[in-house]
Every structure is written in structure tokens, then in C-alpha cells.
Design an enzyme around this catalytic site. Structure first.
Site, mmCIF file in Angstrom:
data_model
loop_
_atom_site.group_PDB
_atom_site.id
_atom_site.type_symbol
_atom_site.label_atom_id
_atom_site.label_comp_id
_atom_site.label_asym_id
_atom_site.label_seq_id
_atom_site.Cartn_x
_atom_site.Cartn_y
_atom_site.Cartn_z
ATOM 1 N N HIS A 40 0.845 -1.204 0.000
ATOM 2 C CA HIS A 40 0.000 0.000 0.000
ATOM 3 C C HIS A 40 0.882 1.256 0.000
ATOM 4 C CE1 HIS A 40 -3.228 -2.601 2.139
ATOM 5 N NE2 HIS A 40 -3.742 -2.281 0.976
ATOM 6 N N LYS B 56 -16.102 -7.693 3.563
ATOM 7 C CA LYS B 56 -15.104 -8.511 4.270
ATOM 8 C C LYS B 56 -15.251 -8.316 5.784
ATOM 9 C CE LYS B 56 -11.807 -7.553 0.560
ATOM 10 N NZ LYS B 56 -10.604 -6.781 0.194
ATOM 11 N N ARG C 192 -1.548 -5.451 -9.217
ATOM 12 C CA ARG C 192 -0.424 -6.348 -8.963
ATOM 13 C C ARG C 192 -0.259 -7.366 -10.071
ATOM 14 N NH1 ARG C 192 -3.020 -6.907 -3.175
ATOM 15 N NH2 ARG C 192 -4.721 -6.415 -4.567
ATOM 16 N N SER D 133 -3.034 -7.833 2.042
ATOM 17 C CA SER D 133 -3.277 -7.897 3.493
ATOM 18 C C SER D 133 -3.698 -9.300 3.929
ATOM 19 C CB SER D 133 -4.358 -6.892 3.891
ATOM 20 O OG SER D 133 -3.949 -5.595 3.570
HETATM 21 P P1 ADP Z 1 -9.514 -3.797 -1.394
HETATM 22 O O1 ADP Z 1 -10.269 -4.418 -0.295
HETATM 23 O O2 ADP Z 1 -10.222 -2.710 -2.130
HETATM 24 O O3 ADP Z 1 -8.793 -4.763 -2.303
HETATM 25 P P2 ADP Z 1 -6.991 -3.340 -0.170
HETATM 26 O O4 ADP Z 1 -6.766 -2.724 1.152
HETATM 27 O O5 ADP Z 1 -6.692 -4.759 -0.311
HETATM 28 O O6 ADP Z 1 -8.434 -2.995 -0.607
HETATM 29 O O7 ADP Z 1 -6.186 -2.556 -1.277
HETATM 30 C C1 ADP Z 1 -6.403 -1.213 -1.592
HETATM 31 C C2 ADP Z 1 -5.698 -0.914 -2.875
HETATM 32 O O8 ADP Z 1 -4.302 -1.136 -2.714
HETATM 33 C C3 ADP Z 1 -6.139 -1.782 -4.043
HETATM 34 O O9 ADP Z 1 -6.104 -1.016 -5.210
HETATM 35 C C4 ADP Z 1 -5.068 -2.838 -4.104
HETATM 36 O O10 ADP Z 1 -4.915 -3.343 -5.413
HETATM 37 C C5 ADP Z 1 -3.854 -2.042 -3.688
HETATM 38 N N1 ADP Z 1 -2.816 -2.910 -3.120
HETATM 39 C C6 ADP Z 1 -2.871 -3.681 -2.014
HETATM 40 N N2 ADP Z 1 -1.717 -4.349 -1.841
HETATM 41 C C7 ADP Z 1 -0.916 -3.981 -2.864
HETATM 42 C C8 ADP Z 1 0.402 -4.357 -3.278
HETATM 43 N N3 ADP Z 1 1.126 -5.234 -2.626
HETATM 44 N N4 ADP Z 1 0.876 -3.779 -4.394
HETATM 45 C C9 ADP Z 1 0.135 -2.902 -5.083
HETATM 46 N N5 ADP Z 1 -1.094 -2.527 -4.775
HETATM 47 C C10 ADP Z 1 -1.621 -3.061 -3.679
#
Ligand code: ADP
Length: 167
Positions: free
Chosen positions: A17, A41, A90, A128
Site C-alpha cells: 500500500h 469482508k 499487482r 493484506s
Molecule cells: P480492497 O479491499 O479494495 O482490495 P486493499 O486494502 O486490499 O483494498 O487494497 C487497496 C488498494 O491497494 C487496491 O487497489 C489494491 O490493489 C492495492 N494494493 C494492495 N496491496 C498492494 C500491493 N502489494 N501492491 C500494489 N497494490 C496493492
């Protein structure tokens, strides 16, 4: 002033993030990290815990804010005078869902642009959920999250172990 929102669940915030956030700051004057509260979630950390961890992680930036949001992302963006939504991409597995969301948001308000950024390769397999899964099984996630997130994970997942250690 170019403002972007960066929405997500952030349960918890990871170095992936933060990688995307730093890239977004090269494009925008201000980025508002928005923690979604209407997610389907079931999070490990409460909204206030997630907000507190994000606040710590962004302490060094003066052009980043964090906020909770529920409802429509485009309405929130308009309210905040943001013209863009930042999302991380990703792998191709992210693509279909992200495309659908970006196109739907554009239908709802074509003034708001979705911007996709790719993280450093070392974070392409990171999210996450996988961090929580590894931590739950006692694996080391030190390289994937800020140190205070690591501590919070240990405390949440192994509360009794910590008590025993102190004895
Ligand atoms: P969501 O529940 O919307 O997937 P996340 O908290 O998982 O929310 O992620 C928020 C944003 O950050 C999303 O666009 C996700 O693709 C991006 N993201 C999460 N982890 C990574 C990572 N390791 N590399 C790039 N982008 C990431």
C-alpha cells in the site's frame, strides 16, 4: 491542486500500500487514503485500529490524509474535490475486478479518473490477506509491513502467548 483518493480496506496497511501511495504522491498534490467501511469482508482490525495504523505509517508525509468512507466512491471523491481514484494493480488477477469498478465509476461520474499504479516487483504477490495468513501460522512478515503493524498482528493473533512470555 490535484487531489486523489486511495480507497481500500487496509486490514492492515502493508508496504505494498505504501509503495503505491509514494508513487501516487509523484502525480498528485494530495492523496486521501480512504478506509472503506461498507466492505463485505470481515476485518481483523476495527476501523479505528486501521485508521491509527495508517496515521502512523503516513506521519512523515504532510500531503496525505486518512479518512473513513462509506457509500459511493465517486460521491466521496466529489465531496473532497478529488479528480482521481488511485488503485494498485499487482497481477492480471486484479484486472477484471478493477476494470469493472473503474468503468462503473466512470459511468457514474466521468470527471473522476481511475489511475492504476504498479508496485515494486517485490510487492506484486503481497496483500493484506496473505500477510494475515502467514502471521496466523507463525510466519515472519517483517519485510512486508511497518514494525508497528507487525506488533499489532502479533498482539491480535497471539494475545495469550504474549501474556505467557511475560510470566
Ligand atoms: P480492497 O479491499 O479494495 O482490495 P486493499 O486494502 O486490499 O483494498 O487494497 C487497496 C488498494 O491497494 C487496491 O487497489 C489494491 O490493489 C492495492 N494494493 C494492495 N496491496 C498492494 C500491493 N502489494 N501492491 C500494489 N497494490 C496493492
Amino acid at each position: 491542486m490535484k487531489i486523489a483518493i486511495y480507497p481500500g480496506t487496509f486490514d492492515p496497511i502493508t508496504n505494498g500500500h505504501l509503495d503505491i501511495l509514494e508513487r501516487a504522491l509523484k502525480l498528485f498534490d494530495k492523496v486521501i487514503i480512504t478506509v472503506a467501511t461498507n466492505s463485505t469482508k470481515t476485518p481483523l482490525f476495527s476501523e479505528s485500529e486501521r485508521l491509527a495504523m495508517i496515521r502512523k505509517a503516513i506521519a512523515a508525509f504532510n500531503n496525505v490524509e486518512v479518512d473513513l468512507f462509506h457509500g459511493l466512491m465517486v460521491s466521496y471523491a466529489r465531496k473532497k474535490h478529488a479528480t482521481a481514484v488511485v488503485r494498485g494493480l499487482r497481477a492480471t488477477s486484479d484486472f477484471e475486478y478493477e476494470l469493472q469498478m473503474a468503468l462503473m465509476n466512470r459511468k457514474l461520474d466521468d470527471k473522476i479518473v481511475t489511475v492504476f499504479l504498479m508496485p515494486n516487483e517485490k510487492y506484486t504477490y503481497l496483500n493484506s490477506s496473505i500477510v494475515k495468513e502467514i502471521a496466523r501460522h507463525g510466519g515472519n512478515v517483517k519485510q512486508f509491513v511497518p514494525s508497528f503493524v507487525l506488533e499489532a498482528l502479533k498482539k491480535r493473533l497471539f494475545p495469550t502467548q504474549r501474556k505467557n512470555k511475560r510470566r
